[in-house]
Design a protein around this motif. Structure first.
Motif, PDB file in Angstrom:
ATOM      1  N   PRO A 264      66.302  26.226  31.051  1.00 17.19           N
ATOM      2  CA  PRO A 264      66.295  25.627  32.410  1.00 17.19           C
ATOM      3  C   PRO A 264      65.431  26.247  33.262  1.00 17.19           C
ATOM      4  CG  PRO A 264      68.187  27.262  31.932  1.00 17.19           C
ATOM      5  CD  PRO A 264      67.129  27.272  30.683  1.00 17.19           C
ATOM      6  N   GLU A 265      65.126  25.445  34.330  1.00 17.19           N
ATOM      7  CA  GLU A 265      64.233  26.001  35.502  1.00 17.19           C
ATOM      8  C   GLU A 265      65.150  26.087  36.712  1.00 17.19           C
ATOM      9  OE1 GLU A 265      59.942  24.724  35.431  1.00 17.19           O
ATOM     10  OE2 GLU A 265      60.652  24.109  37.711  1.00 17.19           O
ATOM     11  N   PHE A 266      65.265  27.360  37.188  1.00 18.93           N
ATOM     12  CA  PHE A 266      66.344  27.669  38.398  1.00 18.93           C
ATOM     13  C   PHE A 266      65.544  27.621  39.366  1.00 18.93           C
ATOM     14  CE2 PHE A 266      68.741  29.432  34.737  1.00 18.93           C
ATOM     15  CZ  PHE A 266      69.868  29.129  34.979  1.00 18.93           C
ATOM     16  N   GLU A 267      66.256  27.067  40.569  1.00 17.07           N
ATOM     17  CA  GLU A 267      65.839  27.410  41.964  1.00 17.07           C
ATOM     18  C   GLU A 267      66.736  28.288  42.636  1.00 17.07           C
ATOM     19  OE1 GLU A 267      65.419  23.729  44.307  1.00 17.07           O
ATOM     20  OE2 GLU A 267      64.024  22.716  42.781  1.00 17.07           O
ATOM     21  N   VAL A 268      65.935  29.539  43.113  1.00 10.65           N
ATOM     22  CA  VAL A 268      66.808  30.774  43.177  1.00 10.65           C
ATOM     23  C   VAL A 268      66.761  30.869  44.580  1.00 10.65           C
ATOM     24  CG1 VAL A 268      67.313  33.208  42.857  1.00 10.65           C
ATOM     25  CG2 VAL A 268      66.320  31.489  41.011  1.00 10.65           C
TER      26      VAL A 268
ATOM     27  N   VAL B 121      71.760  33.240  44.098  1.00  2.00           N
ATOM     28  CA  VAL B 121      72.145  32.136  43.547  1.00  2.00           C
ATOM     29  C   VAL B 121      71.219  31.230  43.048  1.00  2.00           C
ATOM     30  CG1 VAL B 121      74.280  31.945  44.974  1.00  2.00           C
ATOM     31  CG2 VAL B 121      72.242  30.799  45.743  1.00  2.00           C
ATOM     32  N   GLY B 122      71.273  30.753  41.809  1.00  2.00           N
ATOM     33  CA  GLY B 122      70.292  29.994  41.104  1.00  2.00           C
ATOM     34  C   GLY B 122      70.859  28.603  40.636  1.00  2.00           C
ATOM     35  N   GLN B 123      70.158  27.619  40.718  1.00  2.00           N
ATOM     36  CA  GLN B 123      70.582  26.180  40.137  1.00  2.00           C
ATOM     37  C   GLN B 123      69.560  25.716  39.403  1.00  2.00           C
ATOM     38  OE1 GLN B 123      72.447  24.186  43.620  1.00  2.00           O
ATOM     39  NE2 GLN B 123      74.344  25.460  43.196  1.00  2.00           N
ATOM     40  N   ALA B 124      70.181  24.838  38.472  1.00  2.00           N
ATOM     41  CA  ALA B 124      69.149  24.286  37.459  1.00  2.00           C
ATOM     42  C   ALA B 124      70.041  23.041  36.950  1.00  2.00           C
ATOM     43  CB  ALA B 124      68.467  25.115  36.325  1.00  2.00           C
ATOM     44  N   PRO B 125      69.485  21.991  36.584  1.00  2.00           N
ATOM     45  CA  PRO B 125      70.306  21.029  35.867  1.00  2.00           C
ATOM     46  C   PRO B 125      71.438  21.489  34.993  1.00  2.00           C
ATOM     47  CG  PRO B 125      67.995  20.109  35.946  1.00  2.00           C
ATOM     48  CD  PRO B 125      68.001  21.586  36.456  1.00  2.00           C
ATOM     49  N   ARG B 126      72.622  21.215  35.253  1.00  2.00           N
ATOM     50  CA  ARG B 126      73.649  21.303  34.118  1.00  2.00           C
ATOM     51  C   ARG B 126      73.800  23.015  34.343  1.00  2.00           C
ATOM     52  NH1 ARG B 126      70.726  18.045  31.814  1.00  2.00           N
ATOM     53  NH2 ARG B 126      70.437  19.093  29.832  1.00  2.00           N
ATOM     54  N   ASN B 127      73.063  23.566  34.916  1.00  2.00           N
ATOM     55  CA  ASN B 127      73.320  25.411  34.826  1.00  2.00           C
ATOM     56  C   ASN B 127      73.158  25.923  36.364  1.00  2.00           C
ATOM     57  OD1 ASN B 127      72.995  26.174  31.770  1.00  2.00           O
ATOM     58  ND2 ASN B 127      71.209  24.603  32.254  1.00  2.00           N
TER      59      ASN B 127
ATOM     60  N   GLY C  51      58.758  34.563  33.642  1.00  2.00           N
ATOM     61  CA  GLY C  51      59.355  32.975  33.927  1.00  2.00           C
ATOM     62  C   GLY C  51      59.189  32.563  35.170  1.00  2.00           C
ATOM     63  N   CYS C  52      58.482  33.297  36.207  1.00  2.84           N
ATOM     64  CA  CYS C  52      58.338  33.265  37.469  1.00  2.84           C
ATOM     65  C   CYS C  52      57.348  32.336  37.863  1.00  2.84           C
ATOM     66  CB  CYS C  52      58.192  34.573  38.352  1.00  2.84           C
ATOM     67  SG  CYS C  52      58.374  33.822  40.289  1.00  2.84           S
ATOM     68  N   LYS C  53      57.704  30.956  38.311  1.00  2.00           N
ATOM     69  CA  LYS C  53      56.652  30.017  38.605  1.00  2.00           C
ATOM     70  C   LYS C  53      56.225  30.100  40.001  1.00  2.00           C
ATOM     71  CE  LYS C  53      57.528  26.748  35.079  1.00  2.00           C
ATOM     72  NZ  LYS C  53      57.495  25.372  34.741  1.00  2.00           N
ATOM     73  N   GLU C  54      57.030  30.554  40.721  1.00  2.00           N
ATOM     74  CA  GLU C  54      56.771  30.495  42.306  1.00  2.00           C
ATOM     75  C   GLU C  54      57.876  31.593  43.013  1.00  2.00           C
ATOM     76  OE1 GLU C  54      55.956  27.074  45.431  1.00  2.00           O
ATOM     77  OE2 GLU C  54      58.176  27.350  44.951  1.00  2.00           O
TER      78      GLU C  54
ATOM     79  N   VAL D 279      61.180  30.089  41.719  1.00  2.00           N
ATOM     80  CA  VAL D 279      61.423  29.033  40.678  1.00  2.00           C
ATOM     81  C   VAL D 279      61.019  30.046  39.634  1.00  2.00           C
ATOM     82  CG1 VAL D 279      60.662  27.149  39.658  1.00  2.00           C
ATOM     83  CG2 VAL D 279      60.779  26.868  42.097  1.00  2.00           C
ATOM     84  N   LEU D 280      62.169  29.950  38.803  1.00  3.83           N
ATOM     85  CA  LEU D 280      62.311  30.838  37.529  1.00  3.83           C
ATOM     86  C   LEU D 280      62.464  29.853  36.166  1.00  3.83           C
ATOM     87  CD1 LEU D 280      64.312  33.820  38.826  1.00  3.83           C
ATOM     88  CD2 LEU D 280      61.868  33.665  38.673  1.00  3.83           C
ATOM     89  N   ALA D 281      61.670  29.918  35.487  1.00  5.34           N
ATOM     90  CA  ALA D 281      61.942  29.152  34.031  1.00  5.34           C
ATOM     91  C   ALA D 281      62.314  30.181  33.105  1.00  5.34           C
ATOM     92  CB  ALA D 281      60.800  28.410  33.545  1.00  5.34           C
TER      93      ALA D 281
END
Length: 172
Positions: free
Chosen positions: A58-62, A80-86, A33-36, A48-50
């Motif tokens: 969710p797609e997390f910015e980590v 720490v990772g953040q995604a919309p609503r997660n 799931g690693c996009k970048e 960026v992990l999906a």
């Protein structure tokens, strides 16, 4: 608080494995799931992990910081990772344990506080997905190593004040 632990046996020595587990380019390729993945400094990584858990994807910015390195044995980080609503906060430790046959057992553990819609799926579903992703990660890592791909250790332990900006407070 979710806790995950496991081990994976590998044929190579820990000195042979170390560059693979500390090379962000290799990690990005092996991580499901690693996009970048970008090495911002020798101790800071952004990614960026999906991750899909059931119907929630969710797609997390980590943001991750390497908090401890003991070559060729221990690697610890906080993230720490953040995604919309997660969102999540975690600490992870990997220990490479030398075996008498020349191989290595990779012991790993992670502790995470997870919040948002992903939590509604329950800890059993999260643990099941995590175990599947970790199994795929080690399988992909083993394949990269067996290909004989070049890997370069690029991670270093952060200075003591580098983690002060991160909001990770996970109790053992």
């Amino acid at each position: 608080m979710l806790e995950f632990t496991g081990e994976n046996e590998m044929e190579q020595s820990r000195e042979e494995l170390w560059p693979y587990f500390t090379d962000p380019d290799i990690l990005a390729e092996a991580a499901p799931g690693c996009k970048e993945m970008i090495l911002e400094s020798p101790h800071e990584i952004t990614a960026v992990l999906a991750v899909g858990v059931g119907s929630v994807k969710p797609e997390f910015e980590v943001d991750a910081v390497v908090t401890n390195i003991e070559y060729p044995e221990v690697l610890e980080l906080t993230a720490v990772g953040q995604a919309p609503r997660n969102e999540f906060e975690m600490t992870a430790t990997m220990e490479l344990v030398e075996q008498e046959d020349g191989g290595t057992v990779v012991d790993w553990e992670a502790k995470a506080d997870v919040s948002g819609t992903i939590v509604s799926l329950g800890s059993r579903a999260l643990k099941s997905v995590t175990n599947r992703l970790v199994k795929k990660y080690f399988s992909d890592m083993q394949a990269i190593i067996e290909e004989g791909r070049e890997a370069e250790s690029k991670l270093e332990e952060a200075p003591a004040d580098a983690t002060e900006n991160m909001d990770v407070e996970i109790e053992s």
